[in-house]
Design a protein around this motif. Structure first.
Motif, PDB file in Angstrom:
ATOM      1  N   ARG A  12       9.816  -4.330  -3.444  1.00  0.00           N
ATOM      2  CA  ARG A  12      11.102  -4.862  -3.010  1.00  0.00           C
ATOM      3  C   ARG A  12      12.103  -4.693  -4.146  1.00  0.00           C
ATOM      4  NH1 ARG A  12       7.215  -7.747  -0.739  1.00  0.00           N
ATOM      5  NH2 ARG A  12       7.341  -8.201   1.462  1.00  0.00           N
ATOM      6  N   SER A  13      13.192  -4.034  -3.863  1.00  0.00           N
ATOM      7  CA  SER A  13      14.180  -3.806  -4.909  1.00  0.00           C
ATOM      8  C   SER A  13      15.326  -4.802  -4.845  1.00  0.00           C
ATOM      9  CB  SER A  13      14.726  -2.384  -4.823  1.00  0.00           C
ATOM     10  OG  SER A  13      15.343  -2.183  -3.581  1.00  0.00           O
ATOM     11  N   VAL A  14      15.464  -5.537  -3.766  1.00  0.00           N
ATOM     12  CA  VAL A  14      16.586  -6.469  -3.633  1.00  0.00           C
ATOM     13  C   VAL A  14      16.596  -7.508  -4.749  1.00  0.00           C
ATOM     14  CG1 VAL A  14      17.651  -8.199  -2.143  1.00  0.00           C
ATOM     15  CG2 VAL A  14      16.791  -6.068  -1.160  1.00  0.00           C
ATOM     16  N   PRO A  15      15.446  -8.142  -5.116  1.00  0.00           N
ATOM     17  CA  PRO A  15      15.501  -9.101  -6.225  1.00  0.00           C
ATOM     18  C   PRO A  15      15.973  -8.469  -7.532  1.00  0.00           C
ATOM     19  CG  PRO A  15      13.463  -9.358  -5.000  1.00  0.00           C
ATOM     20  CD  PRO A  15      14.138  -8.114  -4.478  1.00  0.00           C
ATOM     21  N   VAL A  16      15.617  -7.207  -7.765  1.00  0.00           N
ATOM     22  CA  VAL A  16      16.068  -6.532  -8.978  1.00  0.00           C
ATOM     23  C   VAL A  16      17.582  -6.392  -8.962  1.00  0.00           C
ATOM     24  CG1 VAL A  16      15.991  -4.378 -10.278  1.00  0.00           C
ATOM     25  CG2 VAL A  16      13.898  -5.316  -9.314  1.00  0.00           C
ATOM     26  N   MET A  17      18.138  -5.981  -7.826  1.00  0.00           N
ATOM     27  CA  MET A  17      19.594  -5.834  -7.728  1.00  0.00           C
ATOM     28  C   MET A  17      20.287  -7.181  -7.913  1.00  0.00           C
ATOM     29  SD  MET A  17      20.184  -3.082  -4.697  1.00  0.00           S
ATOM     30  CE  MET A  17      21.959  -3.096  -4.900  1.00  0.00           C
TER      31      MET A  17
ATOM     32  N   LEU B 286      19.158  -9.756  -9.574  1.00  0.00           N
ATOM     33  CA  LEU B 286      18.975 -10.186 -10.954  1.00  0.00           C
ATOM     34  C   LEU B 286      19.915  -9.452 -11.900  1.00  0.00           C
ATOM     35  CD1 LEU B 286      17.176 -11.761 -13.039  1.00  0.00           C
ATOM     36  CD2 LEU B 286      15.751  -9.719 -13.106  1.00  0.00           C
ATOM     37  N   THR B 287      20.066  -8.158 -11.708  1.00  0.00           N
ATOM     38  CA  THR B 287      20.789  -7.348 -12.676  1.00  0.00           C
ATOM     39  C   THR B 287      22.197  -6.956 -12.251  1.00  0.00           C
ATOM     40  OG1 THR B 287      19.990  -5.278 -11.739  1.00  0.00           O
ATOM     41  CG2 THR B 287      18.628  -6.318 -13.450  1.00  0.00           C
ATOM     42  N   GLN B 288      22.482  -7.000 -10.943  1.00  0.00           N
ATOM     43  CA  GLN B 288      23.766  -6.537 -10.412  1.00  0.00           C
ATOM     44  C   GLN B 288      24.009  -5.067 -10.730  1.00  0.00           C
ATOM     45  OE1 GLN B 288      25.718  -8.578  -8.374  1.00  0.00           O
ATOM     46  NE2 GLN B 288      23.896  -9.818  -8.551  1.00  0.00           N
ATOM     47  N   GLN B 289      22.942  -4.310 -10.898  1.00  0.00           N
ATOM     48  CA  GLN B 289      23.061  -2.883 -11.200  1.00  0.00           C
ATOM     49  C   GLN B 289      21.785  -2.172 -10.772  1.00  0.00           C
ATOM     50  OE1 GLN B 289      23.498  -2.598 -15.434  1.00  0.00           O
ATOM     51  NE2 GLN B 289      21.440  -3.272 -15.873  1.00  0.00           N
ATOM     52  N   VAL B 290      21.841  -0.868 -10.777  1.00  0.00           N
ATOM     53  CA  VAL B 290      20.647  -0.082 -10.511  1.00  0.00           C
ATOM     54  C   VAL B 290      19.753  -0.168 -11.749  1.00  0.00           C
ATOM     55  CG1 VAL B 290      19.766   2.234 -10.066  1.00  0.00           C
ATOM     56  CG2 VAL B 290      21.844   1.457  -8.920  1.00  0.00           C
TER      57      VAL B 290
ATOM     58  N   PRO C 220      17.161   0.904  -2.640  1.00  0.00           N
ATOM     59  CA  PRO C 220      18.369   0.662  -3.424  1.00  0.00           C
ATOM     60  C   PRO C 220      18.060  -0.243  -4.612  1.00  0.00           C
ATOM     61  CG  PRO C 220      18.382  -0.658  -1.421  1.00  0.00           C
ATOM     62  CD  PRO C 220      17.170   0.231  -1.351  1.00  0.00           C
ATOM     63  N   GLY C 221      18.738  -0.015  -5.688  1.00  0.00           N
ATOM     64  CA  GLY C 221      18.575  -0.860  -6.863  1.00  0.00           C
ATOM     65  C   GLY C 221      17.563  -0.353  -7.866  1.00  0.00           C
ATOM     66  N   LEU C 222      16.790   0.678  -7.498  1.00  0.00           N
ATOM     67  CA  LEU C 222      15.816   1.233  -8.423  1.00  0.00           C
ATOM     68  C   LEU C 222      16.100   2.709  -8.654  1.00  0.00           C
ATOM     69  CD1 LEU C 222      12.449  -0.242  -7.063  1.00  0.00           C
ATOM     70  CD2 LEU C 222      13.870  -1.113  -8.929  1.00  0.00           C
ATOM     71  N   LYS C 223      15.964   3.131  -9.888  1.00  0.00           N
ATOM     72  CA  LYS C 223      16.086   4.545 -10.248  1.00  0.00           C
ATOM     73  C   LYS C 223      14.868   4.873 -11.109  1.00  0.00           C
ATOM     74  CE  LYS C 223      18.941   7.705 -12.911  1.00  0.00           C
ATOM     75  NZ  LYS C 223      20.053   7.773 -13.867  1.00  0.00           N
ATOM     76  N   VAL C 224      13.962   5.642 -10.544  1.00  0.00           N
ATOM     77  CA  VAL C 224      12.741   5.981 -11.275  1.00  0.00           C
ATOM     78  C   VAL C 224      13.084   7.006 -12.351  1.00  0.00           C
ATOM     79  CG1 VAL C 224      10.420   6.925 -11.113  1.00  0.00           C
ATOM     80  CG2 VAL C 224      11.294   5.460  -9.280  1.00  0.00           C
TER      81      VAL C 224
ATOM     82  N   ASP D 135       9.741  18.791 -10.524  1.00  0.00           N
ATOM     83  CA  ASP D 135      10.027  20.020  -9.788  1.00  0.00           C
ATOM     84  C   ASP D 135      10.256  19.786  -8.301  1.00  0.00           C
ATOM     85  OD1 ASP D 135       9.767  21.299 -12.205  1.00  0.00           O
ATOM     86  OD2 ASP D 135       7.754  22.091 -11.789  1.00  0.00           O
ATOM     87  N   MET D 136       9.800  18.642  -7.775  1.00  0.00           N
ATOM     88  CA  MET D 136       9.976  18.349  -6.354  1.00  0.00           C
ATOM     89  C   MET D 136      11.402  17.910  -6.033  1.00  0.00           C
ATOM     90  SD  MET D 136       6.407  16.514  -5.405  1.00  0.00           S
ATOM     91  CE  MET D 136       6.558  16.721  -3.639  1.00  0.00           C
ATOM     92  N   ASP D 137      12.158  17.496  -7.023  1.00  0.00           N
ATOM     93  CA  ASP D 137      13.554  17.097  -6.836  1.00  0.00           C
ATOM     94  C   ASP D 137      13.709  16.037  -5.739  1.00  0.00           C
ATOM     95  OD1 ASP D 137      16.172  17.195  -7.658  1.00  0.00           O
ATOM     96  OD2 ASP D 137      16.719  18.703  -6.172  1.00  0.00           O
ATOM     97  N   ILE D 138      12.942  14.953  -5.857  1.00  0.00           N
ATOM     98  CA  ILE D 138      13.020  13.838  -4.907  1.00  0.00           C
ATOM     99  C   ILE D 138      14.227  12.980  -5.289  1.00  0.00           C
ATOM    100  CG2 ILE D 138      11.808  11.814  -3.988  1.00  0.00           C
ATOM    101  CD1 ILE D 138       9.184  13.186  -4.867  1.00  0.00           C
ATOM    102  N   PRO D 139      15.081  12.602  -4.322  1.00  0.00           N
ATOM    103  CA  PRO D 139      16.253  11.771  -4.640  1.00  0.00           C
ATOM    104  C   PRO D 139      15.858  10.484  -5.373  1.00  0.00           C
ATOM    105  CG  PRO D 139      16.339  12.508  -2.362  1.00  0.00           C
ATOM    106  CD  PRO D 139      14.991  12.904  -2.898  1.00  0.00           C
ATOM    107  N   ASN D 140      16.628  10.101  -6.367  1.00  0.00           N
ATOM    108  CA  ASN D 140      16.425   8.890  -7.173  1.00  0.00           C
ATOM    109  C   ASN D 140      15.155   8.908  -8.017  1.00  0.00           C
ATOM    110  OD1 ASN D 140      18.825   7.609  -6.316  1.00  0.00           O
ATOM    111  ND2 ASN D 140      17.797   7.035  -4.423  1.00  0.00           N
TER     112      ASN D 140
END
Length: 146
Positions: free
Chosen positions: A25-30, A32-36, A70-74, A106-111
């Motif tokens: 779940r990425s919503v708590p991260v967003m 908490l941080t108000q950012q990605v 949303p809210g996570l960028k690997v 190399d797979m170029d997966i979004p985010n």
């Protein structure tokens, strides 16, 4: 699945989990941080039961799922290798991590941005660097034994 608080000034946090059904779940991260939030995904490359991390067989589906959150960028991958007297004994695990890192890049997966490959500690950091680590953890080498 747990998302730990940032451990460094860069705000990179390890994302850990195991098994096929990971309640990410990425919503708590967003909230908490108000950012990605940039994250590293921990892989249990040696399948050690005492260590956290995703099994490599589940890594690709897990990354695809994370890419839609949303809210996570690997930013990359991390792994903690088995303890070995001879660092050469863990070289195959370092090599497999680098292969996954390259494959996902190399797979170029979004985010999914493979910028960081964090593997290796004080005792095996040279082998980790030889196998492509972009970040190592050097606690004992810098500060001595606890």
């Amino acid at each position: 699945m747990t998302i730990h608080r940032p451990l460094s000034a860069q705000g990179v946090v390890p994302v850990q989990g195991s098994g096929a059904a990971l309640p990410v779940r990425s919503v708590p991260v967003m909230r908490l941080t108000q950012q990605v939030m940039p994250v590293l995904v921990q892989v249990n490359i040696a399948r050690e039961p005492q260590k956290a991390g995703i099994d490599e067989e589940q890594l690709l589906p897990f990354m695809r799922r994370l890419s839609e959150m949303p809210g996570l960028k690997v930013e990359g991958l991390m792994a903690i290798m088995p303890i070995a007297e001879d660092p050469e004994a863990v070289r195959p695990y370092f090599r497999r991590m680098r292969e996954w890192f390259d494959r996902l890049r190399d797979m170029d997966i979004p985010n999914i941005h493979m910028n960081t490959l964090s593997m290796g500690m004080s005792d095996d950091c040279l082998v980790a660097c030889q196998e492509g680590a972009t970040m190592v953890r050097l606690g004992r080498a810098l500060f001595g034994a606890r």
